[in-house]
Design a protein around this motif. Structure first.
Motif, PDB file in Angstrom:
ATOM      1  N   ALA A   1      50.375  33.386  32.546  1.00 44.29           N
ATOM      2  CA  ALA A   1      49.062  32.728  32.476  1.00 44.29           C
ATOM      3  C   ALA A   1      48.380  32.611  33.848  1.00 44.29           C
ATOM      4  CB  ALA A   1      49.198  31.357  31.817  1.00 44.29           C
ATOM      5  N   PRO A   2      49.036  32.065  34.887  1.00 42.40           N
ATOM      6  CA  PRO A   2      48.334  31.980  36.176  1.00 42.40           C
ATOM      7  C   PRO A   2      48.075  33.345  36.810  1.00 42.40           C
ATOM      8  CG  PRO A   2      50.617  31.273  36.415  1.00 42.40           C
ATOM      9  CD  PRO A   2      50.353  31.419  34.948  1.00 42.40           C
ATOM     10  N   MET A   3      48.929  34.331  36.523  1.00 45.57           N
ATOM     11  CA  MET A   3      48.671  35.671  37.038  1.00 45.57           C
ATOM     12  C   MET A   3      47.407  36.254  36.416  1.00 45.57           C
ATOM     13  SD  MET A   3      50.891  36.116  39.301  1.00 45.57           S
ATOM     14  CE  MET A   3      50.637  37.848  39.674  1.00 45.57           C
ATOM     15  N   LEU A   4      47.226  36.015  35.117  1.00 46.48           N
ATOM     16  CA  LEU A   4      45.974  36.437  34.475  1.00 46.48           C
ATOM     17  C   LEU A   4      44.784  35.672  35.050  1.00 46.48           C
ATOM     18  CD1 LEU A   4      47.022  36.801  30.731  1.00 46.48           C
ATOM     19  CD2 LEU A   4      46.177  38.610  32.218  1.00 46.48           C
ATOM     20  N   GLY A   5      45.004  34.389  35.330  1.00 45.72           N
ATOM     21  CA  GLY A   5      43.941  33.603  35.964  1.00 45.72           C
ATOM     22  C   GLY A   5      43.565  34.168  37.318  1.00 45.72           C
ATOM     23  N   LEU A   6      44.564  34.569  38.091  1.00 49.10           N
ATOM     24  CA  LEU A   6      44.298  35.189  39.393  1.00 49.10           C
ATOM     25  C   LEU A   6      43.568  36.523  39.228  1.00 49.10           C
ATOM     26  CD1 LEU A   6      44.672  35.227  42.465  1.00 49.10           C
ATOM     27  CD2 LEU A   6      46.931  36.257  42.103  1.00 49.10           C
ATOM     28  N   PHE A   7      43.984  37.288  38.213  1.00 50.44           N
ATOM     29  CA  PHE A   7      43.310  38.544  37.928  1.00 50.44           C
ATOM     30  C   PHE A   7      41.831  38.302  37.615  1.00 50.44           C
ATOM     31  CE2 PHE A   7      41.978  41.867  34.909  1.00 50.44           C
ATOM     32  CZ  PHE A   7      42.234  42.998  35.668  1.00 50.44           C
ATOM     33  N   GLY A   8      41.561  37.273  36.802  1.00 47.60           N
ATOM     34  CA  GLY A   8      40.179  36.924  36.486  1.00 47.60           C
ATOM     35  C   GLY A   8      39.417  36.476  37.715  1.00 47.60           C
ATOM     36  N   THR A   9      40.103  35.773  38.630  1.00 48.40           N
ATOM     37  CA  THR A   9      39.467  35.334  39.869  1.00 48.40           C
ATOM     38  C   THR A   9      39.012  36.528  40.696  1.00 48.40           C
ATOM     39  OG1 THR A   9      40.821  33.330  39.916  1.00 48.40           O
ATOM     40  CG2 THR A   9      39.798  34.008  41.985  1.00 48.40           C
ATOM     41  N   VAL A  10      39.917  37.486  40.856  1.00 50.72           N
ATOM     42  CA  VAL A  10      39.581  38.685  41.627  1.00 50.72           C
ATOM     43  C   VAL A  10      38.445  39.458  40.956  1.00 50.72           C
ATOM     44  CG1 VAL A  10      40.468  40.892  42.459  1.00 50.72           C
ATOM     45  CG2 VAL A  10      41.904  38.854  42.582  1.00 50.72           C
ATOM     46  N   PHE A  11      38.523  39.572  39.631  1.00 46.43           N
ATOM     47  CA  PHE A  11      37.487  40.287  38.876  1.00 46.43           C
ATOM     48  C   PHE A  11      36.128  39.621  39.066  1.00 46.43           C
ATOM     49  CE2 PHE A  11      35.078  40.953  34.919  1.00 46.43           C
ATOM     50  CZ  PHE A  11      35.032  42.346  34.899  1.00 46.43           C
ATOM     51  N   GLY A  12      36.102  38.289  38.963  1.00 46.12           N
ATOM     52  CA  GLY A  12      34.840  37.557  39.128  1.00 46.12           C
ATOM     53  C   GLY A  12      34.266  37.702  40.525  1.00 46.12           C
ATOM     54  N   MET A  13      35.141  37.659  41.544  1.00 50.39           N
ATOM     55  CA  MET A  13      34.661  37.797  42.919  1.00 50.39           C
ATOM     56  C   MET A  13      34.141  39.206  43.182  1.00 50.39           C
ATOM     57  SD  MET A  13      34.871  34.800  43.981  1.00 50.39           S
ATOM     58  CE  MET A  13      34.306  35.120  45.646  1.00 50.39           C
ATOM     59  N   ILE A  14      34.780  40.206  42.588  1.00 54.55           N
ATOM     60  CA  ILE A  14      34.277  41.583  42.725  1.00 54.55           C
ATOM     61  C   ILE A  14      32.870  41.684  42.145  1.00 54.55           C
ATOM     62  CG2 ILE A  14      34.573  43.946  41.890  1.00 54.55           C
ATOM     63  CD1 ILE A  14      37.598  43.524  42.118  1.00 54.55           C
ATOM     64  N   ASN A  15      32.659  41.074  40.976  1.00 55.58           N
ATOM     65  CA  ASN A  15      31.322  41.077  40.376  1.00 55.58           C
ATOM     66  C   ASN A  15      30.304  40.396  41.276  1.00 55.58           C
ATOM     67  OD1 ASN A  15      32.017  42.474  38.075  1.00 55.58           O
ATOM     68  ND2 ASN A  15      32.332  40.648  36.818  1.00 55.58           N
ATOM     69  N   ALA A  16      30.717  39.280  41.896  1.00 55.91           N
ATOM     70  CA  ALA A  16      29.800  38.557  42.780  1.00 55.91           C
ATOM     71  C   ALA A  16      29.418  39.409  43.991  1.00 55.91           C
ATOM     72  CB  ALA A  16      30.442  37.249  43.228  1.00 55.91           C
ATOM     73  N   PHE A  17      30.397  40.062  44.597  1.00 53.76           N
ATOM     74  CA  PHE A  17      30.094  40.901  45.756  1.00 53.76           C
ATOM     75  C   PHE A  17      29.292  42.139  45.370  1.00 53.76           C
ATOM     76  CE2 PHE A  17      33.691  38.588  47.756  1.00 53.76           C
ATOM     77  CZ  PHE A  17      33.018  38.150  48.887  1.00 53.76           C
ATOM     78  N   ASP A  18      29.539  42.668  44.158  1.00 52.76           N
ATOM     79  CA  ASP A  18      28.722  43.788  43.681  1.00 52.76           C
ATOM     80  C   ASP A  18      27.256  43.376  43.560  1.00 52.76           C
ATOM     81  OD1 ASP A  18      30.609  45.741  43.587  1.00 52.76           O
ATOM     82  OD2 ASP A  18      31.049  45.537  41.439  1.00 52.76           O
ATOM     83  N   THR A  19      27.045  42.149  43.120  1.00 49.10           N
ATOM     84  CA  THR A  19      25.676  41.648  43.001  1.00 49.10           C
ATOM     85  C   THR A  19      25.008  41.565  44.368  1.00 49.10           C
ATOM     86  OG1 THR A  19      26.307  40.341  41.053  1.00 49.10           O
ATOM     87  CG2 THR A  19      24.265  39.718  42.179  1.00 49.10           C
ATOM     88  N   ILE A  20      25.770  41.136  45.351  1.00 45.76           N
ATOM     89  CA  ILE A  20      25.225  41.065  46.711  1.00 45.76           C
ATOM     90  C   ILE A  20      24.850  42.463  47.214  1.00 45.76           C
ATOM     91  CG2 ILE A  20      25.766  40.494  49.110  1.00 45.76           C
ATOM     92  CD1 ILE A  20      27.542  38.242  48.057  1.00 45.76           C
TER      93      ILE A  20
END
Length: 217
Positions: free
Chosen positions: A133-152
């Protein structure tokens, strides 16, 4: 004042739950599914990981009576027909009665070790789910941050905080969901691991009492 605040608080709580359910995306739903699986495993262990459930007291009394009457073959057949922690150990030791008490004890201890491992393996599913569960949470964290930087990258100087909010929200929600599953799951694992150990020790004591009669046989 309380009456006026209550609907607002309810709406806020509902909005927060909606954010948790919808804001985590696919990864969030996978974590929610894992939480359901974890709850199912915990309920199964709570119901079935009990000494009386694993080996009913009436079965222990029946085996004791057969051993007391030296009906060893009947006791062996009963153990083989009712497989569980205790009977599997006795089924391993009783056929070696003619070889002497040390051989019986050796067979019992070897099988008891195997049965203890089986109990721990049942409990280990909770540990597995609490780690995933926390590993998936970390995966989601990285995925979300990638999306944020892509937006920038795409918007450059025109980017605003609201443009980054979706990616950062996904990152934080998946982390939150992962921890929400992992923390109680780890507590449950520790509880059931200790319980499995106590059950193994209890059965070892029962086996010792049952087979002590063979020491001078």
């Amino acid at each position: 004042a309380v009456a006026l605040a209550t609907p607002a608080y309810a709406a806020e709580s509902s909005s927060f739950l909606t954010k948790l359910l919808m804001g985590g995306g696919v990864i969030g739903w996978v974590i929610i599914f894992l939480s359901v699986a974890t709850l199912a495993v915990v309920i199964e262990l709570a119901v079935n990981l009990r000494r009386d459930k694993i080996c009913p007291p009436e079965l222990v009394d029946e085996i004791e009576a057969l051993l007391e009457e030296e009906e060893y073959q009947e006791a062996l057949e009963l153990c083989e027909s009712e497989p569980n922690f205790l009977t599997n150990c006795l089924a391993a030791g009783l056929p070696r009665l003619n070889e002497g008490y040390p051989k019986v004890k050796e067979a019992l201890e070897a099988q008891a070790g195997i049965e203890a491992v089986k109990l721990q393996q049942r409990v280990s599913w909770v540990l597995f789910l609490s780690n995933v569960a926390p590993m998936l949470g970390l995966f989601g964290t990285v995925f979300g941050m990638i999306n944020a930087f892509d937006t920038i990258v795409q918007m450059g100087a025109k980017v605003t905080p609201s443009d980054l909010a979706a990616g950062i929200s996904t990152a934080l929600i998946t982390t939150f969901l992962g921890l929400l599953v992992a923390i109680p799951a780890l507590a449950a694992y520790q509880f059931f691991r200790n319980k499995a150990t106590r059950i193994s020790i209890d059965f070892a004591g029962i086996l010792e009492d049952m087979t002590e009669r063979f020491r001078n046989r």
